[in-house]
Scaffold this motif. Structure first.
Motif, PDB file in Angstrom:
ATOM      1  N   GLU A   8      -5.718   6.709  -4.217  1.00  0.00           N
ATOM      2  CA  GLU A   8      -6.430   7.986  -4.257  1.00  0.00           C
ATOM      3  C   GLU A   8      -5.463   9.149  -4.416  1.00  0.00           C
ATOM      4  N   GLY A   9      -4.353   9.109  -3.702  1.00  0.00           N
ATOM      5  CA  GLY A   9      -3.356  10.169  -3.804  1.00  0.00           C
ATOM      6  C   GLY A   9      -2.730  10.237  -5.181  1.00  0.00           C
ATOM      7  N   LEU A  10      -2.437   9.079  -5.737  1.00  0.00           N
ATOM      8  CA  LEU A  10      -1.850   9.034  -7.073  1.00  0.00           C
ATOM      9  C   LEU A  10      -2.843   9.545  -8.117  1.00  0.00           C
ATOM     10  N   LEU A  11      -4.104   9.178  -7.979  1.00  0.00           N
ATOM     11  CA  LEU A  11      -5.135   9.683  -8.880  1.00  0.00           C
ATOM     12  C   LEU A  11      -5.278  11.199  -8.735  1.00  0.00           C
ATOM     13  N   GLY A  12      -5.169  11.705  -7.516  1.00  0.00           N
ATOM     14  CA  GLY A  12      -5.228  13.146  -7.295  1.00  0.00           C
ATOM     15  C   GLY A  12      -4.087  13.874  -7.974  1.00  0.00           C
ATOM     16  N   VAL A  13      -2.886  13.322  -7.888  1.00  0.00           N
ATOM     17  CA  VAL A  13      -1.727  13.933  -8.553  1.00  0.00           C
ATOM     18  C   VAL A  13      -1.923  13.946 -10.060  1.00  0.00           C
ATOM     19  N   VAL A  14      -2.431  12.852 -10.602  1.00  0.00           N
ATOM     20  CA  VAL A  14      -2.678  12.783 -12.047  1.00  0.00           C
ATOM     21  C   VAL A  14      -3.712  13.820 -12.464  1.00  0.00           C
TER      22      VAL A  14
END
Length: 59
Positions: A8-14
């Protein structure tokens, strides 16, 4: 990075990066201001996280 942020965090950064790219493509000056704003928020969040970690004796 995946183990600390999670999916979820990585998707948020993207999503944040893509939205800034889209905004910069449309209006470069506003895009630059938003990049500076996001960098400022990141520095504030890092400072708060470091303070909390020190409070619990983890750093």
């Amino acid at each position: 990075m995946l183990d600390t942020l999670g999916i979820e965090g990585l998707l948020g950064v993207v999503l944040i990066v893509l939205s800034i790219v889209l905004l910069t493509w449309h209006d470069p000056i506003v895009g630059a201001a938003v990049m500076i704003l996001v960098a400022g928020f990141a520095l504030v969040a890092k400072g708060i996280a470091d303070s909390v970690m020190r409070l619990f004796g983890m750093k």
